[in-house]
Design an enzyme around this catalytic site. Structure first.
Site, PDB file in Angstrom:
ATOM      1  N   HIS A   1       0.875  -1.174   0.000  1.00  0.00           N
ATOM      2  CA  HIS A   1       0.000   0.000   0.000  1.00  0.00           C
ATOM      3  C   HIS A   1       0.913   1.224   0.000  1.00  0.00           C
ATOM      4  O   HIS A   1       1.608   1.498   0.971  1.00  0.00           O
ATOM      5  CB  HIS A   1      -0.908   0.011   1.230  1.00  0.00           C
ATOM      6  CG  HIS A   1      -1.682   1.285   1.354  1.00  0.00           C
ATOM      7  ND1 HIS A   1      -2.423   1.807   0.327  1.00  0.00           N
ATOM      8  CD2 HIS A   1      -1.816   2.161   2.392  1.00  0.00           C
ATOM      9  CE1 HIS A   1      -2.985   2.937   0.707  1.00  0.00           C
ATOM     10  NE2 HIS A   1      -2.626   3.184   1.954  1.00  0.00           N
TER      11      HIS A   1
ATOM     12  N   HIS B   1       1.747   5.403  -0.886  1.00  0.00           N
ATOM     13  CA  HIS B   1       1.217   6.760  -1.008  1.00  0.00           C
ATOM     14  C   HIS B   1       2.002   7.530  -2.078  1.00  0.00           C
ATOM     15  O   HIS B   1       2.227   8.733  -1.948  1.00  0.00           O
ATOM     16  CB  HIS B   1       1.305   7.490   0.332  1.00  0.00           C
ATOM     17  CG  HIS B   1       0.279   7.033   1.320  1.00  0.00           C
ATOM     18  ND1 HIS B   1       0.103   7.638   2.550  1.00  0.00           N
ATOM     19  CD2 HIS B   1      -0.643   6.037   1.265  1.00  0.00           C
ATOM     20  CE1 HIS B   1      -0.876   7.023   3.209  1.00  0.00           C
ATOM     21  NE2 HIS B   1      -1.331   6.039   2.450  1.00  0.00           N
TER      22      HIS B   1
ATOM     23  N   GLU C   1       5.931  -0.401 -23.411  1.00  0.00           N
ATOM     24  CA  GLU C   1       6.735  -1.589 -23.118  1.00  0.00           C
ATOM     25  C   GLU C   1       6.566  -2.043 -21.666  1.00  0.00           C
ATOM     26  O   GLU C   1       6.477  -3.239 -21.372  1.00  0.00           O
ATOM     27  CB  GLU C   1       8.213  -1.290 -23.413  1.00  0.00           C
ATOM     28  CG  GLU C   1       9.146  -2.475 -23.262  1.00  0.00           C
ATOM     29  CD  GLU C   1       8.883  -3.579 -24.299  1.00  0.00           C
ATOM     30  OE1 GLU C   1       8.203  -3.300 -25.305  1.00  0.00           O
ATOM     31  OE2 GLU C   1       9.360  -4.704 -24.068  1.00  0.00           O
TER      32      GLU C   1
ATOM     33  N   HIS D   1      -5.187   9.522  -2.495  1.00  0.00           N
ATOM     34  CA  HIS D   1      -4.647   8.722  -1.393  1.00  0.00           C
ATOM     35  C   HIS D   1      -3.439   7.881  -1.833  1.00  0.00           C
ATOM     36  O   HIS D   1      -2.326   8.083  -1.352  1.00  0.00           O
ATOM     37  CB  HIS D   1      -5.786   7.828  -0.847  1.00  0.00           C
ATOM     38  CG  HIS D   1      -5.386   6.978   0.311  1.00  0.00           C
ATOM     39  ND1 HIS D   1      -6.297   6.459   1.213  1.00  0.00           N
ATOM     40  CD2 HIS D   1      -4.187   6.519   0.731  1.00  0.00           C
ATOM     41  CE1 HIS D   1      -5.664   5.754   2.132  1.00  0.00           C
ATOM     42  NE2 HIS D   1      -4.381   5.766   1.867  1.00  0.00           N
TER      43      HIS D   1
HETATM   44 ZN    ZN Z   1      -2.912   4.818   3.056  1.00  0.00          ZN
END
Ligand code: ZN
Length: 361
Positions: free
Chosen positions: A233, A235, A257, A313
């Site tokens: 995850h 940012h 590519e 986010h």
């Molecule tokens: Zn986050």
């Protein structure tokens, strides 16, 4: 007596005996036992120097102040011919090789090939518990991989501040980063460990007051739906920016590519460079754990995507292993950055090539 002179002493003893005798012979004078002079070494007069002394009473005991080659017992007094004695006693530049090079502060320790010591990849903290963890777990263990890869992603700008999180599933155990901490400083013992059902198997010591990542619920949903081996995850600013440029619910890019770096869902097949890559975009919510439903819906709607963008986010990217998750996340970030630059030049990243050279008009 240092190691070289001890070797000279042993050689002298061996040479003073009959050549026909061997070590098993009673005529061979076995050397006195070696004894490490730990206390003196700890005083740091010559750090790293191997210091030995004779164990039997009555013989000279040498300390760090007289470990030079010329200060050890003369081989001539041990029955060694003068010519040999000169060669044995001659100060040699090699003597310095005995002492290992000083370790620079913060530099990673060397590893044994079996991983029984700290890894080459994981810079060790001076913290004793960290060293114990690194010795206990081999290089490719999630305990070591998660902190190492967090540092890598921090350097990429994906985990600035306390943002982002990372998880690896290994041997049916899910290792998750803590929440609200600097990800580049995470230690192996700071991880939370869950089973496939979300039961807590291990957690950091209470004194650290660490909290599991708020993304844990989202991670569990992705693990469950996609049989993933690792989830990132991030940012990343590139990921955030494309969600502002692409006002619809999808990011699209064609004929690049680097699209080949992405896999088509769980099929194991890679995209071709002339395919169009589509990544769904969901809307953000105040609490990351509340994104679970939106992420799962997006996964259902886009079975060929191994990533979900969150507007303003960041992104979730996963793969069947940490290597796949990492390479796909890096390929995607490259494509996001490229798309942003193409937009600057007025080029539509999703447009099909046209014209003689395949360059979009
Ligand atoms: Zn986050």
């Amino acid at each position: 007596m240092d190691a070289l002179n001890y070797g000279a002493y042993v050689a002298a003893q061996y040479n003073s005996t009959e050549r026909t005798s061997d070590i098993g012979s009673p005529t061979y004078n076995s050397p006195p036992p070696l004894e490490l002079d730990d206390e003196k070494d700890k005083k740091g007069k010559r750090p790293g120097k191997l210091v030995v002394r004779f164990g039997s009473p009555g013989q000279a005991s040498l300390n760090n102040n007289n470990t030079g080659p010329m200060s050890s017992p003369s081989p001539t007094s041990l029955g060694v011919p003068d010519s040999l004695a000169m060669s044995l006693c001659r100060p040699s530049p090699e003597i310095t090789d005995i002492a290992p090079a000083k370790r620079r502060p913060g530099r990673p320790r060397k590893l044994n090939p079996d991983g029984s010591y700290a890894t080459n990849h994981v810079p060790l903290s001076n913290n004793l518990r960290t060293q114990q963890y690194n010795r206990r777990f081999f290089t490719e263990h999630a305990r070591n991989l998660v902190p190492e890869l967090c540092r890598h992603m921090y350097k990429l700008g994906w985990m600035s501040g306390t943002g982002g999180s990372f998880t690896i599933r290994q041997n049916k155990q899910i290792y998750i980063t803590p929440s609200g901490v600097s990800k580049e400083r995470i230690l192996p013992q700071d991880l939370f460990v869950l089973d496939d059902h979300g039961n807590l198997l291990d957690c950091p010591i209470q004194e650290k007051r660490l909290k599991m990542s708020d993304n844990a619920v989202v991670f569990l949903a992705i693990y469950s739906m996609r049989n993933a081996g690792s989830i990132i995850h991030s940012h990343s600013q590139n990921a955030v920016l494309v969600t502002l440029i692409y006002k619809e619910q999808e990011f699209r890019i064609s004929n690049q590519e680097m699209i080949k770096g992405l896999q088509k869902g769980n099929s194991g097949e890679h995209y071709s460079n002339d395919d169009t890559l589509v990544i769904p975009i969901i809307e953000n919510l105040p609490a990351e754990r509340d994104l679970t439903q939106r992420v799962t819906i997006a996964m259902q709607q886009y079975p060929m995507s191994n990533a979900v963008l969150i507007r303003r986010h960041g992104i979730y990217v996963w793969g069947d292993s940490w290597q796949t998750a990492k390479s796909q996340a890096e390929s995607l970030d490259y494509l996001f950055e490229l798309a942003l630059k193409m937009n600057k030049y007025g080029i539509d990243p999703a447009a099909m090539p046209s014209g003689e050279l395949g360059i979009t008009d």
